[in-house]
Enzyme design. Sequence first.
Site, PDB file in Angstrom:
ATOM      1  N   HIS A 195      30.195  40.126  48.260  1.00 26.18           N
ATOM      2  CA  HIS A 195      31.485  40.659  48.726  1.00 26.18           C
ATOM      3  C   HIS A 195      31.579  40.571  50.253  1.00 26.18           C
ATOM      4  CE1 HIS A 195      31.223  43.218  44.930  1.00 26.18           C
ATOM      5  NE2 HIS A 195      32.418  42.676  44.817  1.00 26.18           N
ATOM      6  N   GLN A 225      42.440  46.357  33.660  1.00 27.31           N
ATOM      7  CA  GLN A 225      41.761  45.099  33.326  1.00 27.31           C
ATOM      8  C   GLN A 225      40.510  45.302  32.482  1.00 27.31           C
ATOM      9  OE1 GLN A 225      41.080  44.294  37.661  1.00 27.31           O
ATOM     10  NE2 GLN A 225      39.171  43.379  36.962  1.00 27.31           N
ATOM     11  N   ARG A 263      27.480  44.101  38.141  1.00 28.14           N
ATOM     12  CA  ARG A 263      26.937  44.381  36.807  1.00 28.14           C
ATOM     13  C   ARG A 263      25.426  44.157  36.711  1.00 28.14           C
ATOM     14  NH1 ARG A 263      31.038  45.014  33.105  1.00 28.14           N
ATOM     15  NH2 ARG A 263      33.063  44.433  33.939  1.00 28.14           N
ATOM     16  N   LYS A 315      32.392  32.943  41.960  1.00 28.73           N
ATOM     17  CA  LYS A 315      31.624  33.465  40.818  1.00 28.73           C
ATOM     18  C   LYS A 315      32.579  33.719  39.646  1.00 28.73           C
ATOM     19  CE  LYS A 315      28.918  36.624  38.590  1.00 28.73           C
ATOM     20  NZ  LYS A 315      29.936  37.459  38.046  1.00 28.73           N
ATOM     21  N   ASP A 316      33.777  34.263  39.966  1.00 26.50           N
ATOM     22  CA  ASP A 316      34.822  34.446  38.953  1.00 26.50           C
ATOM     23  C   ASP A 316      35.808  33.287  39.107  1.00 26.50           C
ATOM     24  OD1 ASP A 316      33.942  37.071  37.932  1.00 26.50           O
ATOM     25  OD2 ASP A 316      34.379  37.724  39.963  1.00 26.50           O
TER      26      ASP A 316
HETATM   27  O1  PAF Z   1      37.167  40.486  40.972  1.00 25.02           O
HETATM   28  C1  PAF Z   1      37.406  41.706  41.015  1.00 25.02           C
HETATM   29  O2  PAF Z   1      36.657  42.508  41.551  1.00 25.02           O
HETATM   30  C2  PAF Z   1      38.710  42.224  40.394  1.00 25.02           C
HETATM   31  O3  PAF Z   1      39.050  41.502  39.258  1.00 25.02           O
HETATM   32  C3  PAF Z   1      39.893  42.271  41.393  1.00 25.02           C
HETATM   33  C4  PAF Z   1      40.280  40.874  41.859  1.00 25.02           C
HETATM   34  C5  PAF Z   1      39.524  43.130  42.584  1.00 25.02           C
HETATM   35  C6  PAF Z   1      41.125  42.877  40.712  1.00 25.02           C
HETATM   36  O4  PAF Z   1      40.875  44.182  40.298  1.00 25.02           O
END
Ligand code: PAF
Length: 283
Positions: A37, A61, A189, A151-152
């Site tokens: 991050h 989500q 996680r 990563k995502d």
């Molecule tokens: O990747 C994440 O941490 C979340 O999906 C995000 C983009 C902050 C949306 O809640």
Amino acid sequence: MDTVTSPLDLRKKVLSWRRRGLKVGFVPTMGNLHTGHLSLVKHAKSKADRVVVSVFVNPLQFDDKTDLLAYPRTLEDDKQKLSSVSCDMIFTPNVETIYPNGMRDQARVIVPVIGERLCGRHRSGHFEGVATIVSKLFNMVAPDSAVFGEKDYQQLLLIRKLTQDLNLPIEIIGGETYREQSGLAMSSRNQYLSSDERMRAAGIYQILQTVKLQLRQGGQSYTELCIEAKLVLKERGFSPEYVEICRETDLMPANHQDKALRILMAAKLGETRLIDNIACHLD
Ligand code: PAF
């Protein structure tokens, strides 16, 4: 570094920057920050004069309530970490601020096709929740650019599509995946893993690398490669959700004419769901 909880205070501050001609970058997060991050924040700062980081665990989500409740909330620690990089403002709204009328009747943003594949197929409503919160945050922050981790990768492309389709004047930037020495992609996680699982979790990256090598060697069907990779995941104690070889630009299934590929996988190790992906460019 300021911390604000109300969208009004956030807007006022961002407006004061804009009036001075400053560019605003944005990194949305759910907190529990790690080196990955922080690298996104540094990346955002290299593209903008001021950087806003949001910390909000978005209930919309999560398809699993237990997962939402267990999600680590470490705001004080996050603030300290963010003050050590070049973050200018933290936005930490609460659930009532973001969803004042509750979530049931909340208007939602859907990104079809890409949102229905891969993780979208296994996590019902997940990407609708992501697209909705990111749209809301974009409206509140009104940044010039926003950084999302590779990563995502599916999330990154989905947000890019969302900004194009909704004509949002925001540049979406991908930030590289940070890995532990073992190769395990950094993720909030990972702390759910026992020390034995943590060692075995690096297997995902190794298997991705093997598939990449096999793609480079050529000659095997992509479907077969994915089936084989799933078998190896199972042998190593994972419960695989998917292994797919996709086109890098839109994550549709790749064929042998495609050169820019992305290999993506999701698997559970014990109770922990892990995802990872790597690029593979063929010449
Ligand atoms: O990747 C994440 O941490 C979340 O999906 C995000 C983009 C902050 C949306 O809640």
